[in-house]
Design an enzyme around this catalytic site. Structure first.
Site, PDB file in Angstrom:
ATOM      1  N   ASP A 132     -30.796  10.227  31.038  1.00 22.30           N
ATOM      2  CA  ASP A 132     -30.351  10.307  31.847  1.00 22.30           C
ATOM      3  C   ASP A 132     -31.067  10.183  33.278  1.00 22.30           C
ATOM      4  OD1 ASP A 132     -27.797  11.663  30.331  1.00 22.30           O
ATOM      5  OD2 ASP A 132     -28.804  13.556  30.512  1.00 22.30           O
ATOM      6  N   ASP A 172     -35.711  32.168  42.491  1.00 22.79           N
ATOM      7  CA  ASP A 172     -37.120  30.884  42.437  1.00 22.79           C
ATOM      8  C   ASP A 172     -36.500  29.904  42.718  1.00 22.79           C
ATOM      9  OD1 ASP A 172     -38.955  32.936  41.534  1.00 22.79           O
ATOM     10  OD2 ASP A 172     -38.635  32.582  39.521  1.00 22.79           O
ATOM     11  N   THR A 214     -24.381  19.810  33.637  1.00 18.69           N
ATOM     12  CA  THR A 214     -24.290  20.176  32.730  1.00 18.69           C
ATOM     13  C   THR A 214     -25.914  20.464  32.336  1.00 18.69           C
ATOM     14  OG1 THR A 214     -24.549  18.022  31.685  1.00 18.69           O
ATOM     15  CG2 THR A 214     -22.619  19.646  31.619  1.00 18.69           C
TER      16      THR A 214
END
Length: 308
Positions: A71, A170, A181
């Site tokens: 990806d 954070d 996703t």
């Protein structure tokens, strides 16, 4: 892409994709297509049948790109041509490959499908992030992440010029639908269809302030003023600097900034749904194979014939 006369390769910076690159080179040779790649990649992998070019020429002179990696490689290819988008085919050589269209073993059939016109192109939006004197684009997400010892991420969010609320967390994730996703999902944010419009703002481990995901419309610009902490900024997972108190990040959406190749009868969407559903299971990747439906498993490799 099947009508393109010049196709570029974008390769994973570490994995050896030379075998797949050779298969693409063989295909382009028989289809009167010139194949180019970055000069460093051509030299690193000793690629044959591939014309070496510099990065600027790769970004501006091709009719399409084939990204061989995972990806991250696909996102890098899309960012490379974001100023003048061309179709990008993602071929998975990584661990997950949520965004890639085909697996490495399907490369030959994908090339045939493109040559025969059995492919389409889907547009994707991107985030445009601006700060003092700089601009970046992201197809998945922009993340402000806490640096150990530098304090939590604290900031004030404004949408369309109006103050919306504050964060203390954070990490703060601004995600496209395609990137929902990724870190957004890991932080508890919702999954959006990649064809949807808008963007998501999701805090990770919020201590105070806004604690849930906000969805912002595609034409609503947002800004985030850092009020405390010195978070690192990641653009599609790539470290892109550090922010400090007083810095203001402006984020807008640019429609149709990327073009993804889709192959007819591809099982990419089915695979992604299975991969997504398996992420929360306490199993190793090899153990997950047994849970994949038979119809989604690759056919077994042919066994070599033994000669007595």
């Amino acid at each position: 892409m099947h009508d393109g006369k010049r196709i570029g390769l974008v390769l994973h910076p570490v994995r050896d994709c030379s075998g797949a690159a050779a298969r693409v080179a063989a295909w382009t040779t028989t289809h009167d297509v010139e194949l180019v790649a970055g000069a460093d990649d051509v030299d690193r992998l000793s690629l044959q049948g591939v014309t070496p070019v510099d990065v600027e020429e790769l970004a501006t002179s091709v009719d399409g790109l084939i990204a061989l990696g995972g990806d991250g490689t696909l996102l890098g290819a899309m960012r490379l041509v974001a100023a003048a988008p061309v179709p990008v085919l993602g071929v998975n050589f990584g661990r997950l490959g949520f965004l890639t269209e085909v697996e490495a073993r399907e490369l030959d059939s994908a090339l045939t499908a493109m040559a025969e016109g059995r492919s389409t192109v889907e547009p994707r939006s991107c985030l445009v992030v601006r700060g003092p004197g700089w601009e970046a684009v992201a197809f998945n997400d922009v993340v402000l992440a806490r640096v150990p010892g530098q304090g939590q991420v604290e900031g004030v969010l404004s949408v369309s010029g109006r103050r919306y609320g504050r964060y203390r967390c954070d990490s703060l994730i601004v995600s496209t639908p395609m990137g929902s996703t990724a870190y957004n999902y890991a932080a508890g944010g919702p999954v959006m269809s990649p064809g949807a419009e808008g963007l998501l703002v999701t805090p990770s481990a919020p201590m105070s302030g806004i604690s849930r995901t906000i969805m912002v419309g595609p034409v609503e610009p947002l800004s985030l003023e850092i009020t405390a902490g010195r978070p690192a900024m990641e653009v599609d997972g790539v470290h892109s600097g550090q922010c400090g108190p007083g810095d203001v990040l402006e984020v807008t959406t640019r429609p149709d900034a990327g073009l993804l190749v889709r192959i007819a009868d591809s099982r990419a969407a089915d695979r992604s749904r299975v991969k997504l559903s398996l992420l929360d299971l306490p199993l190793l990747p090899d153990e997950l194979v047994e849970l994949v439906p038979d119809e989604l498993r690759p056919p077994p490799a042919p066994q070599p014939t033994q000669v007595d």
